[in-house]
Design a protein around this motif. Structure first.
Motif, PDB file in Angstrom:
ATOM      1  N   PRO A 122      23.849  38.948  30.189  1.00  0.00           N
ATOM      2  CA  PRO A 122      25.086  39.109  29.415  1.00  0.00           C
ATOM      3  C   PRO A 122      26.008  40.178  29.981  1.00  0.00           C
ATOM      4  CG  PRO A 122      23.189  39.992  28.217  1.00  0.00           C
ATOM      5  CD  PRO A 122      22.650  39.262  29.400  1.00  0.00           C
ATOM      6  N   ASN A 123      27.307  39.864  29.951  1.00  0.00           N
ATOM      7  CA  ASN A 123      28.375  40.789  30.354  1.00  0.00           C
ATOM      8  C   ASN A 123      28.230  41.288  31.779  1.00  0.00           C
ATOM      9  OD1 ASN A 123      29.787  40.685  27.882  1.00  0.00           O
ATOM     10  ND2 ASN A 123      28.459  42.246  26.982  1.00  0.00           N
ATOM     11  N   VAL A 124      27.757  40.417  32.681  1.00  0.00           N
ATOM     12  CA  VAL A 124      27.590  40.768  34.092  1.00  0.00           C
ATOM     13  C   VAL A 124      28.315  39.741  34.950  1.00  0.00           C
ATOM     14  CG1 VAL A 124      25.932  40.989  35.987  1.00  0.00           C
ATOM     15  CG2 VAL A 124      25.406  41.972  33.757  1.00  0.00           C
ATOM     16  N   THR A 125      29.062  40.225  35.947  1.00  0.00           N
ATOM     17  CA  THR A 125      29.716  39.374  36.938  1.00  0.00           C
ATOM     18  C   THR A 125      29.286  39.838  38.324  1.00  0.00           C
ATOM     19  OG1 THR A 125      31.669  38.984  35.549  1.00  0.00           O
ATOM     20  CG2 THR A 125      31.915  38.608  37.912  1.00  0.00           C
ATOM     21  N   LEU A 126      28.613  38.969  39.056  1.00  0.00           N
ATOM     22  CA  LEU A 126      28.226  39.217  40.442  1.00  0.00           C
ATOM     23  C   LEU A 126      28.742  38.050  41.264  1.00  0.00           C
ATOM     24  CD1 LEU A 126      24.499  40.361  39.933  1.00  0.00           C
ATOM     25  CD2 LEU A 126      26.504  41.825  40.222  1.00  0.00           C
ATOM     26  N   GLU A 127      29.686  38.314  42.171  1.00  0.00           N
ATOM     27  CA  GLU A 127      30.331  37.240  42.915  1.00  0.00           C
ATOM     28  C   GLU A 127      30.532  37.644  44.363  1.00  0.00           C
ATOM     29  OE1 GLU A 127      33.883  36.747  40.641  1.00  0.00           O
ATOM     30  OE2 GLU A 127      32.997  35.272  39.277  1.00  0.00           O
ATOM     31  N   VAL A 128      30.661  36.637  45.217  1.00  0.00           N
ATOM     32  CA  VAL A 128      30.992  36.874  46.612  1.00  0.00           C
ATOM     33  C   VAL A 128      32.488  37.186  46.702  1.00  0.00           C
ATOM     34  CG1 VAL A 128      31.008  35.908  48.933  1.00  0.00           C
ATOM     35  CG2 VAL A 128      29.172  35.299  47.336  1.00  0.00           C
ATOM     36  N   SER A 129      32.824  38.285  47.375  1.00  0.00           N
ATOM     37  CA  SER A 129      34.208  38.711  47.465  1.00  0.00           C
ATOM     38  C   SER A 129      35.048  37.708  48.244  1.00  0.00           C
ATOM     39  CB  SER A 129      34.300  40.080  48.152  1.00  0.00           C
ATOM     40  OG  SER A 129      33.675  41.079  47.398  1.00  0.00           O
ATOM     41  N   ARG A 130      36.325  37.711  47.973  1.00  0.00           N
ATOM     42  CA  ARG A 130      37.270  36.798  48.616  1.00  0.00           C
ATOM     43  C   ARG A 130      37.238  36.966  50.135  1.00  0.00           C
ATOM     44  NH1 ARG A 130      40.206  40.698  45.523  1.00  0.00           N
ATOM     45  NH2 ARG A 130      41.237  42.245  46.845  1.00  0.00           N
ATOM     46  N   GLY A 131      37.258  35.828  50.828  1.00  0.00           N
ATOM     47  CA  GLY A 131      37.335  35.828  52.277  1.00  0.00           C
ATOM     48  C   GLY A 131      36.088  36.307  52.982  1.00  0.00           C
ATOM     49  N   THR A 132      34.934  36.384  52.302  1.00  0.00           N
ATOM     50  CA  THR A 132      33.699  36.868  52.930  1.00  0.00           C
ATOM     51  C   THR A 132      32.535  35.966  52.543  1.00  0.00           C
ATOM     52  OG1 THR A 132      32.808  38.305  51.175  1.00  0.00           O
ATOM     53  CG2 THR A 132      34.603  39.199  52.524  1.00  0.00           C
ATOM     54  N   ASN A 133      31.422  36.159  53.235  1.00  0.00           N
ATOM     55  CA  ASN A 133      30.177  35.474  52.901  1.00  0.00           C
ATOM     56  C   ASN A 133      29.147  36.400  52.266  1.00  0.00           C
ATOM     57  OD1 ASN A 133      30.683  32.762  54.097  1.00  0.00           O
ATOM     58  ND2 ASN A 133      30.819  33.938  55.997  1.00  0.00           N
ATOM     59  N   THR A 134      29.240  37.695  52.530  1.00  0.00           N
ATOM     60  CA  THR A 134      28.153  38.599  52.148  1.00  0.00           C
ATOM     61  C   THR A 134      28.631  39.879  51.477  1.00  0.00           C
ATOM     62  OG1 THR A 134      28.161  39.629  54.343  1.00  0.00           O
ATOM     63  CG2 THR A 134      26.676  37.763  54.015  1.00  0.00           C
ATOM     64  N   THR A 135      29.921  40.008  51.168  1.00  0.00           N
ATOM     65  CA  THR A 135      30.422  41.195  50.474  1.00  0.00           C
ATOM     66  C   THR A 135      30.396  40.930  48.974  1.00  0.00           C
ATOM     67  OG1 THR A 135      31.822  41.806  52.331  1.00  0.00           O
ATOM     68  CG2 THR A 135      32.364  42.764  50.206  1.00  0.00           C
ATOM     69  N   LEU A 136      29.898  41.902  48.209  1.00  0.00           N
ATOM     70  CA  LEU A 136      29.649  41.708  46.785  1.00  0.00           C
ATOM     71  C   LEU A 136      30.746  42.321  45.928  1.00  0.00           C
ATOM     72  CD1 LEU A 136      27.529  40.708  44.669  1.00  0.00           C
ATOM     73  CD2 LEU A 136      26.632  43.043  44.665  1.00  0.00           C
ATOM     74  N   SER A 137      31.219  41.550  44.945  1.00  0.00           N
ATOM     75  CA  SER A 137      32.056  42.078  43.870  1.00  0.00           C
ATOM     76  C   SER A 137      31.202  42.101  42.606  1.00  0.00           C
ATOM     77  CB  SER A 137      33.290  41.194  43.639  1.00  0.00           C
ATOM     78  OG  SER A 137      34.183  41.282  44.727  1.00  0.00           O
ATOM     79  N   ALA A 138      31.045  43.280  42.023  1.00  0.00           N
ATOM     80  CA  ALA A 138      30.146  43.441  40.883  1.00  0.00           C
ATOM     81  C   ALA A 138      30.863  44.118  39.731  1.00  0.00           C
ATOM     82  CB  ALA A 138      28.914  44.261  41.287  1.00  0.00           C
ATOM     83  N   PHE A 139      30.727  43.545  38.531  1.00  0.00           N
ATOM     84  CA  PHE A 139      31.269  44.110  37.304  1.00  0.00           C
ATOM     85  C   PHE A 139      30.202  44.014  36.219  1.00  0.00           C
ATOM     86  CE2 PHE A 139      35.052  43.364  39.661  1.00  0.00           C
ATOM     87  CZ  PHE A 139      36.034  44.206  39.151  1.00  0.00           C
ATOM     88  N   ILE A 140      30.033  45.086  35.465  1.00  0.00           N
ATOM     89  CA  ILE A 140      29.157  45.087  34.304  1.00  0.00           C
ATOM     90  C   ILE A 140      29.928  45.695  33.145  1.00  0.00           C
ATOM     91  CG2 ILE A 140      27.029  45.990  33.299  1.00  0.00           C
ATOM     92  CD1 ILE A 140      25.751  45.918  36.011  1.00  0.00           C
ATOM     93  N   ARG A 141      29.987  44.975  32.044  1.00  0.00           N
ATOM     94  CA  ARG A 141      30.701  45.427  30.845  1.00  0.00           C
ATOM     95  C   ARG A 141      32.150  45.806  31.153  1.00  0.00           C
ATOM     96  NH1 ARG A 141      26.167  49.111  27.565  1.00  0.00           N
ATOM     97  NH2 ARG A 141      24.806  47.359  27.016  1.00  0.00           N
ATOM     98  N   GLY A 142      32.773  45.056  32.057  1.00  0.00           N
ATOM     99  CA  GLY A 142      34.180  45.255  32.350  1.00  0.00           C
ATOM    100  C   GLY A 142      34.480  46.333  33.358  1.00  0.00           C
ATOM    101  N   VAL A 143      33.470  46.953  33.947  1.00  0.00           N
ATOM    102  CA  VAL A 143      33.681  48.059  34.886  1.00  0.00           C
ATOM    103  C   VAL A 143      33.137  47.650  36.253  1.00  0.00           C
ATOM    104  CG1 VAL A 143      33.216  50.475  35.384  1.00  0.00           C
ATOM    105  CG2 VAL A 143      33.501  49.731  33.011  1.00  0.00           C
ATOM    106  N   GLY A 144      33.959  47.818  37.288  1.00  0.00           N
ATOM    107  CA  GLY A 144      33.530  47.487  38.638  1.00  0.00           C
ATOM    108  C   GLY A 144      34.633  47.763  39.631  1.00  0.00           C
ATOM    109  N   GLN A 145      34.567  47.073  40.776  1.00  0.00           N
ATOM    110  CA  GLN A 145      35.577  47.199  41.817  1.00  0.00           C
ATOM    111  C   GLN A 145      35.445  45.988  42.728  1.00  0.00           C
ATOM    112  OE1 GLN A 145      38.404  47.574  43.635  1.00  0.00           O
ATOM    113  NE2 GLN A 145      38.287  49.732  43.080  1.00  0.00           N
TER     114      GLN A 145
END
Length: 777
Positions: free
Chosen positions: A84-107
């Motif tokens: 719940p309330n977790v976003t883990l995604e592959v960053s735009r234009g990459t194969n292995t760079t991580l975009s991570a957000f938990i409870r609305g906080v990330g980068q």
């Protein structure tokens, strides 16, 4: 307790910190429990010591290796679908760079200079940069997801939470396994691992993985696959029992990703006359023309972990680690053959870290005291080739090159202790003090003639528009306190306050010539340039009430209600700049400010259970897992690049209001083994890619359906599985670029950088089916 036994006992006890039901083979009888199948005691290390999940007064979800196998999880992003309330995604234009957000906080911006908002840990080693952080899942013991700020025990940049990836320990007996996966898009994975004791006190082991599949789409311009995978990866480790109470573990890992560059899908036709490129039918297809530098990601690292049990109460631990990675990638923002907004890029990162811990365990007092040091460097170099714009104004291709180099030296000391006030009531307090030093070089150079020499071009530099070199010091004190009451066996209610922060720095895309005259005296001073380039740390104060229950009959739940006060929010952005006054943006500048304050409120609920049914044969049973995350987040203040408060227009990015999942499992004895069937549905409500709405890139609500059938022999020697992921073939966006102004989804579209109009999206994986077979010795 020796280190070896610590690793093995944790592996034996751990089933699932969230008690997910799909690891049906791990269900066992608890001492004194009823005759029906129930779950083992659950052990996690969220507070840097082994504890049952019910006793930990924070929100934790964890997955054992068996559960990840049942999910068909291929990389770390899969756990975000069922947490719940977790976003883990592959960053735009990459194969292995991580975009991570938990409870609305990330980068989500991976450029050097911006800090992550969710800490990623590989065997307790913090990964300082998001490149190469989309960790493939193989030879894994468990993954823990800690929600909420973890500033006291885990330090800087865990302001949203932390994700801990724990690899398997080594056995006292010789072991070996080979797994082969074949599937859609010519998927072929081969994963082999082995370990053996060399003596009574020395064990060695390792794993190697070859992971590959063809592209989900095609690049129609150059004829190569888009969204393919070609990865070699491996790990080696050795464990030494120097004495009965002193153990050392040495580990190393390597990853080589030679997948093609992942290029985006244009959502609008080109906007510049003479070209005619309509929107492609397949979301995984592209027309991107940029093909340099060659796409490559290489990452490696090593660690030495030493643990000395001084006596029954005190254990000393040291974790020494070094990591390095380099990524080269051609990112074609406009996704067209023309070089309208082409960005070849290089990322290089290295880090050295040292952590010391003293763990204390007594009758009523338990806790840890520690110190941490990190020396890291991150460098980003990229061209922004605006050839179409250059041609319009009579130049042979404009190029705004950015070079950013950021050095980080940070140290901290921390302590966290729990005292049993009574047999049922405990008080925990902790704090961490951190000193950060950030040094940054930002150099912006304008070229004409295409790509710069860094990327093999022959463009000629005509102006240095920014040459910045600055250093800033930051310090932070992050406290934590909780009160927990175990009012009955297996029942725990708690109240927790925690704080975290994300480091400050300098805008890696900032252009000093764009710095404003803050004091209005008619000139821009060095101090005003420094103020324009620099941004401060951001902080979160979190308040959480929770109730965890292990009912002792195979059922478990956790409920958390939280509020987070988010202050000094770093808001990075880019704006086009017209340097020659002709009305056309011929370069851009980064503008990052502590422009925001936000309030985040939410509820998280997890329920799991298993029960014997004997519905069709003796010994069959059902299992269930349900998760719900609700989040209400809003900006109380959001100052844009022009000094205006637009909080009424801004939203929390990459954070759906609702996340939910439901897993139903059925297990039955079959052919001298056990067949485990699992069906998982996960739901995410609509969300925005950026703080300001971008209707064509923002993602509507969607549902994913995964299913698996896994057979394990009673001897544990053989297993076979069939996995279906995204069975409804949902097309959902995970990232994108937006450099246009538009009044509606059908236009008109006014480019804000370049002339063709850049509005491109990247998508999550389509429907795939995979068959696997595993042999274990």
């Amino acid at each position: 307790m020796t280190m070896k036994r610590t690793v093995l006992s944790a592996a034996a006890l751990l089933v699932s910190a969230s008690a997910l039901p799909f690891a049906a083979t791990a269900i066992a009888q608890e001492t004194g429990a009823s005759s029906g199948p129930v779950r083992d005691v659950v052990t996690v290390t969220a507070r840097r010591r082994e504890e049952t999940l019910t006793d930990v007064p924070i929100s934790v979800t964890a997955f054992s290796g068996d559960q990840l196998d049942a999910l068909g999880a291929q990389d770390i992003t899969a756990v975000g679908q069922v947490t719940p309330n977790v976003t883990l995604e592959v960053s735009r234009g990459t194969n292995t760079t991580l975009s991570a957000f938990i409870r609305g906080v990330g980068q989500q911006d991976p450029v050097a200079g911006f800090e992550a908002g969710v800490g990623i840990y590989l065997d307790d080693v913090y990964l300082n940069r998001p490149q190469a952080a989309v960790l493939d899942i193989y030879d894994v013991e468990r993954i823990e997801v800690l929600r909420g700020p973890q500033g006291t025990l885990y330090g800087r940049n865990t302001i949203g939470g932390a994700v801990k990836y724990v690899t398997r320990g080594l056995s006292d007996e010789p072991t070996a396994s080979v797994r082969v996966n074949v599937g859609s898009y010519n998927q072929l994975d081969v994963i082999a691992s082995a370990s053996t004791p060399l003596t009574d006190t020395v064990r060695v082991g390792g794993a190697v993985a070859r992971l590959s599949h063809e592209g989900y789409g095609d690049n129609l311009y150059n004829g190569i696959d888009n969204y393919n995978k070609s990865v070699w990866a491996g790990r080696l480790s050795a464990e030494f029992d120097l004495t009965e109470n002193f153990q050392v573990r040495v580990a190393a890992d390597y990853t080589d990703d030679a997948s093609n560059a992942r290029q985006g899908h244009r959502l609008i036709p080109d906007q510049f006359p003479t070209f005619d490129y309509p929107v492609l039918d397949d979301e995984f297809d592209t027309r991107a023309g940029l093909d340099f530098p060659e796409q490559s990601v290489e990452a490696y690292g090593g660690s030495i972990t030493a643990e000395w049990m001084v006596n029954d109460s005190i254990t000393l631990k040291s974790i020494t680690a070094y990591r390095e990675d380099e990524s080269t990638t051609p990112i074609d923002f406009d996704s067209l053959p023309e070089a309208d907004l082409d960005v070849p890029a290089i990322y290089t990162n290295d880090q050295f870290s040292q952590e010391f811990q003293m763990q204390y365990s007594g009758d009523r007092l338990n806790g840890v005291v520690g110190a941490y040091y990190l020396d890291a460097n991150a460098s980003t170099a990229f061209d922004v080739i605006l050839a179409t714009t250059g041609a319009v104004i009579g130049l042979p291709g404009l190029n705004a090159q950015t070079f950013g180099d950021v050095s980080t030296e940070t140290w901290s000391v921390f302590a966290d202790f729990t005292y049993d006030l009574t047999d049922t009531l405990e008080l925990s307090v902790g704090a961490r003090y951190t000193e950060d030093e950030r040094s940054s070089i930002v150099r912006r150079t304008t070229f004409i003639g295409g790509a710069s020499d860094i990327f093999g071009g022959s463009a000629v530099p005509i102006a240095v528009t920014s040459d910045f070199n600055g250093t800033a010091d930051f310090d932070d004190f992050s406290p934590r306190a909780s009160l927990a009451w175990s009012f009955a066996d297996g029942q725990n209610v708690y109240a927790t306050y925690s704080q975290g922060f994300k480091g400050g720095g300098f805008d890696p895309r900032g252009q000093t010539s764009a710095a404003p005259d803050f004091d209005g005296d008619g000139s821009v001073s060095d101090g005003e340039v420094f103020r324009f380039m620099q941004f401060d740390p951001e902080e979160v104060d979190s308040y959480e009430l929770g109730w965890k229950a292990d009912w002792g009959n195979g059922w478990r739940h956790s409920l958390a209600v939280f509020q987070m006060d988010y202050t000094d929010v770093q808001v990075p952005g880019s704006v086009g700049v017209d340097t020659d006054g002709d009305g056309v943006a011929d370069t851009f500048t980064g503008v990052t400010t502590n422009a925001g304050e936000a309030t985040l409120r939410g509820v998280e609920f997890e329920l799991s259970g298993a029960w014997e049914t004997n519905a069709f044969v003796d010994g069959d049973y059902m299992s269930l897992n349900a998760t719900v995350g609700l989040l209400d987040g809003e900006y109380d203040q959001f100052i844009n690049a022009f000094g205006q408060d637009i909080s009424d227009q801004a939203s929390i990015q990459n954070t759906p209001d609702t996340t939910a999942s439901l897993s139903l499992g059925y297990s039955v004895p079959v052919y001298s083994g056990e067949l485990n069937l699992l069906s998982t549905v996960s739901y995410r409500s609509e969300s925005q890619q950026f703080e300001l709405a971008s209707p064509l890139i923002d993602q509507d609500a969607y549902t994913l359906w995964n299913a698996s059938a896994v057979w394990n022999s009673d001897s544990g020697t053989w297993s076979a599985g069939l996995y279906g992921r995204n069975l409804t073939d949902e097309r959902y966006k995970v990232a994108g670029y937006d450099f246009v102004d538009y009044s509606s989804n059908s236009g008109p579209f006014t480019p804000t950088l370049g002339l063709e109009g850049t509005l491109t999206a990247f998508y999550g994986d389509p429907r795939t089916v995979t068959a696997s077979i595993t042999y274990r010795y």
